[in-house]
Design a protein around this motif. Structure first.
Motif, PDB file in Angstrom:
ATOM      1  N   CYS A   1       0.866  -1.183   0.000  1.00  0.00           N
ATOM      2  CA  CYS A   1       0.000   0.000   0.000  1.00  0.00           C
ATOM      3  C   CYS A   1       0.898   1.226   0.000  1.00  0.00           C
ATOM      4  CB  CYS A   1      -0.957  -0.002   1.186  1.00  0.00           C
ATOM      5  SG  CYS A   1      -0.200  -0.058   2.805  1.00  0.00           S
TER       6      CYS A   1
ATOM      7  N   LEU B   1      -5.011   7.793  -5.078  1.00  0.00           N
ATOM      8  CA  LEU B   1      -5.441   6.451  -5.448  1.00  0.00           C
ATOM      9  C   LEU B   1      -5.286   5.519  -4.251  1.00  0.00           C
ATOM     10  CD1 LEU B   1      -6.458   4.744  -7.847  1.00  0.00           C
ATOM     11  CD2 LEU B   1      -4.060   4.190  -8.335  1.00  0.00           C
TER      12      LEU B   1
ATOM     13  N   GLU C   1      -5.435   2.462  -2.790  1.00  0.00           N
ATOM     14  CA  GLU C   1      -5.639   1.062  -3.143  1.00  0.00           C
ATOM     15  C   GLU C   1      -4.515   0.200  -2.579  1.00  0.00           C
ATOM     16  OE1 GLU C   1      -5.630   0.412  -7.343  1.00  0.00           O
ATOM     17  OE2 GLU C   1      -3.483   0.774  -7.550  1.00  0.00           O
TER      18      GLU C   1
ATOM     19  N   GLN D   1      -2.194  -3.066  -3.561  1.00  0.00           N
ATOM     20  CA  GLN D   1      -1.751  -3.840  -4.716  1.00  0.00           C
ATOM     21  C   GLN D   1      -1.074  -5.121  -4.256  1.00  0.00           C
ATOM     22  OE1 GLN D   1       0.864  -1.363  -7.043  1.00  0.00           O
ATOM     23  NE2 GLN D   1      -0.752   0.110  -7.579  1.00  0.00           N
TER      24      GLN D   1
ATOM     25  N   SER E   1      -5.558  -5.598  -7.515  1.00  0.00           N
ATOM     26  CA  SER E   1      -5.666  -4.262  -6.927  1.00  0.00           C
ATOM     27  C   SER E   1      -6.959  -4.186  -6.128  1.00  0.00           C
ATOM     28  CB  SER E   1      -5.652  -3.182  -8.010  1.00  0.00           C
ATOM     29  OG  SER E   1      -4.406  -3.138  -8.671  1.00  0.00           O
TER      30      SER E   1
ATOM     31  N   SER F   1      -9.309  -1.659  -4.476  1.00  0.00           N
ATOM     32  CA  SER F   1      -9.703  -0.257  -4.329  1.00  0.00           C
ATOM     33  C   SER F   1     -11.169  -0.169  -3.902  1.00  0.00           C
ATOM     34  CB  SER F   1      -9.458   0.520  -5.621  1.00  0.00           C
ATOM     35  OG  SER F   1     -10.070  -0.121  -6.717  1.00  0.00           O
TER      36      SER F   1
ATOM     37  N   GLN G   1     -14.863   0.764   0.273  1.00  0.00           N
ATOM     38  CA  GLN G   1     -13.602   1.308  -0.209  1.00  0.00           C
ATOM     39  C   GLN G   1     -13.032   2.299   0.796  1.00  0.00           C
ATOM     40  OE1 GLN G   1     -13.998   3.855  -3.643  1.00  0.00           O
ATOM     41  NE2 GLN G   1     -15.951   4.686  -2.960  1.00  0.00           N
TER      42      GLN G   1
END
Length: 503
Positions: free
Chosen positions: A285, A291, A293, A295, A308, A310, A317
């Protein structure tokens, strides 16, 4: 093997739709089984003295939590404090109790606790503390916690460096992260202006120190996270505030993999964690406000993240940067993330659904307990620490179908009318095997008849005592299992507590 006659799902007039349907229509609480529920996490306990913390990873002493005073929580003129707390997993309503404490010379920045030397010199393992002055300290928890077992209600006054095994100056800047290697707990990764590794195997009072490799890929930045691979002992990952992530191979002392994001911010709390099951997958992170999110990268595919997180499949979220994460080792499908929006989300990494949520102010870190199912801790910048449980049966919504691994039986069997038996197991995942029990097997027939008689007479306690008496003394495991069945039959309301005692 224990064979129990099916009472639902097979002999019903209503057609069964599978094991999940069987669970829901039996006497097992569907909420407890976690079926089709979204968990609203329950805050079990809250401390006001723990801005950095670490769970014990010991199989024996696993209900303990270490907390260290940081710069933010140390008042001027007061000595930084290292404290140990016990958490009663059998009765979560009990307050978390301080069982030992010691003064430190400087404030803590990070902690890690591993059962190094548990069978020899350190029955409670060794605690590693990163300090604000660039030192790395090693502590013997037994020397501090043993004060709790003197029979006195009040703990003695803490002493400076009580239980401290080593103070080693490694950096000129504050230590930002430390982590034991769970496969080789004599190795400790430490991060600050660079990554260094301590080897405490030969001399814990003066550990050997070496670099994972040259050159320093994180130059001109500070290390924000280190993580040892959970399957390969010589693989280490590190991340820095400028968004660069490196994977080190210690046998060749080389950086074998480097990647970064395209954000230009240089003062971010980038966090990483290896997948406990798949050794090539690494979660990252980036603390990116634009953004938010999570990964997941796979070293077999260097082109970009393979997953990903998000917006979840069920609409959850983060609305601000994700700056804390923890990958569950008990159930590797679960990942905790925490953001600057004060949200804590628990993701199912296989379906990208959010299976639980909670809120906490000014979150600094989140950590699963490595030994206590469903339990995790959260620290914030104000010096508060909260202990949460994933399972809160009093408040659930119909949003997720995920059942945590610790609620799933590892193996089970059901009989049908014509002497067939269906068997499922965790090893075979969704595969259900079916077997035909031959009528010519007198041993199984006799065992089934005895079970039928016991179930009809409802005298399971006497049957358990009979089975225990028939077993040889060296069959301790089977004797323990029959004793457990006898106990839960006597006290069905305390099945969770008795199960934990048995384990």
């Amino acid at each position: 093997f224990f064979f129990f006659q099916a009472e639902d799902g097979i002999r019903d007039a209503q057609e069964s739709r599978g094991l999940g349907d069987v669970y829901k229509r039996q006497g097992i609480n569907a909420e407890y089984m976690g079926i089709k529920k979204h968990y609203q996490n329950m805050l079990i306990s809250q401390l006001s003295k723990g801005s950095t913390s670490a769970w014990s990873n010991s199989k024996i002493n696993n209900c303990y939590l270490a907390c260290g005073s940081t710069l933010a929580t140390s008042n001027e003129g007061t000595q930084p404090l290292l404290e140990f707390y016990s958490f009663d997993v059998m009765d979560k309503a009990k307050p978390t109790k301080c069982v030992g404490r010691a003064f430190a010379e400087t404030p803590f920045t990070c902690l890690s606790w591993e059962p190094f030397g548990e069978q020899t010199d350190y029955p409670w393992g060794v605690l590693c503390g990163g300090m604000s002055d660039g030192c790395v300290t090693l502590w013997d928890p037994q020397s501090i916690i043993q004060q709790a077992f003197t029979g006195e209600d009040n703990l003695p006054e803490p002493e400076l460096n009580n239980g401290c095994l080593c103070i080693q100056q490694l950096f000129d800047t504050p230590v930002t992260c430390v982590e034991f290697n769970t496969l080789k707990p004599n190795l400790i990764a430490c991060g600050s202006s660079q990554v260094l590794i301590q080897n405490i195997e030969k001399d814990i009072s003066n550990p050997e120190v070496f670099s994972p490799g040259d050159p320093n890929a994180h130059q001109d930045s500070l290390i924000s996270s280190v993580s040892w691979n959970k399957k390969v002992s010589h693989i280490l990952a590190s991340a820095s505030q400028n968004g660069i992530t490196c994977v080190w191979e210690l046998r060749s002392n080389q950086n074998i993999f480097t990647f970064s994001d395209n954000c230009t911010a240089v003062d971010r709390n980038v966090k990483i964690a290896w997948n406990p099951e798949i050794p090539t997958q690494l979660a990252i992170c980036y603390d990116d406000e634009r953004l938010p999110e999570l990964q997941v990268w796979d070293l077999r595919n260097a082109q970009g993240p393979v997953m990903s997180f998000s917006v979840s499949e069920n609409g959850y979220q983060h609305s601000a940067g994700i700056h804390a994460l923890s990958w569950c080792t008990i159930d590797p499908s679960l990942i905790l993330t925490a953001g600057r929006d004060n949200q804590i989300l628990c993701w199912d990494s296989k379906t990208l659904e959010v299976v639980s949520s909670a809120t906490y102010e000014n979150i600094q870190s989140v950590n699963w307990s490595p030994r206590l199912p469903s339990i995790y801790s959260v620290t914030n910048n104000s010096g508060e620490l909260g202990i949460f449980s994933l399972s809160n049966e009093s408040s659930m919504e119909q949003l997720s179908s995920y059942a945590p691994k610790w609620l799933k039986p590892p193996v089970g069997a059901r009989f049908s009318f014509d002497n067939r038996i269906s068997v499922f197991s965790e090893k075979n995942e969704n595969l259900i095997r079916e077997y035909q029990v031959k009528d010519s097997n007198p041993e199984i027939e006799e065992a089934l008849q005895r079970i039928d008689q016991v179930l009809q007479s409802e005298n399971l306690e006497q049957y358990c005592e009979q089975r225990i008496a028939e077993l040889p003394e060296n069959q301790t495991k089977e004797i323990s299992e029959w004793s457990y069945i006898k106990c839960i039959n006597q006290e069905p309301d305390n099945i969770i507590k008795l199960s934990l005692i048995h384990i």
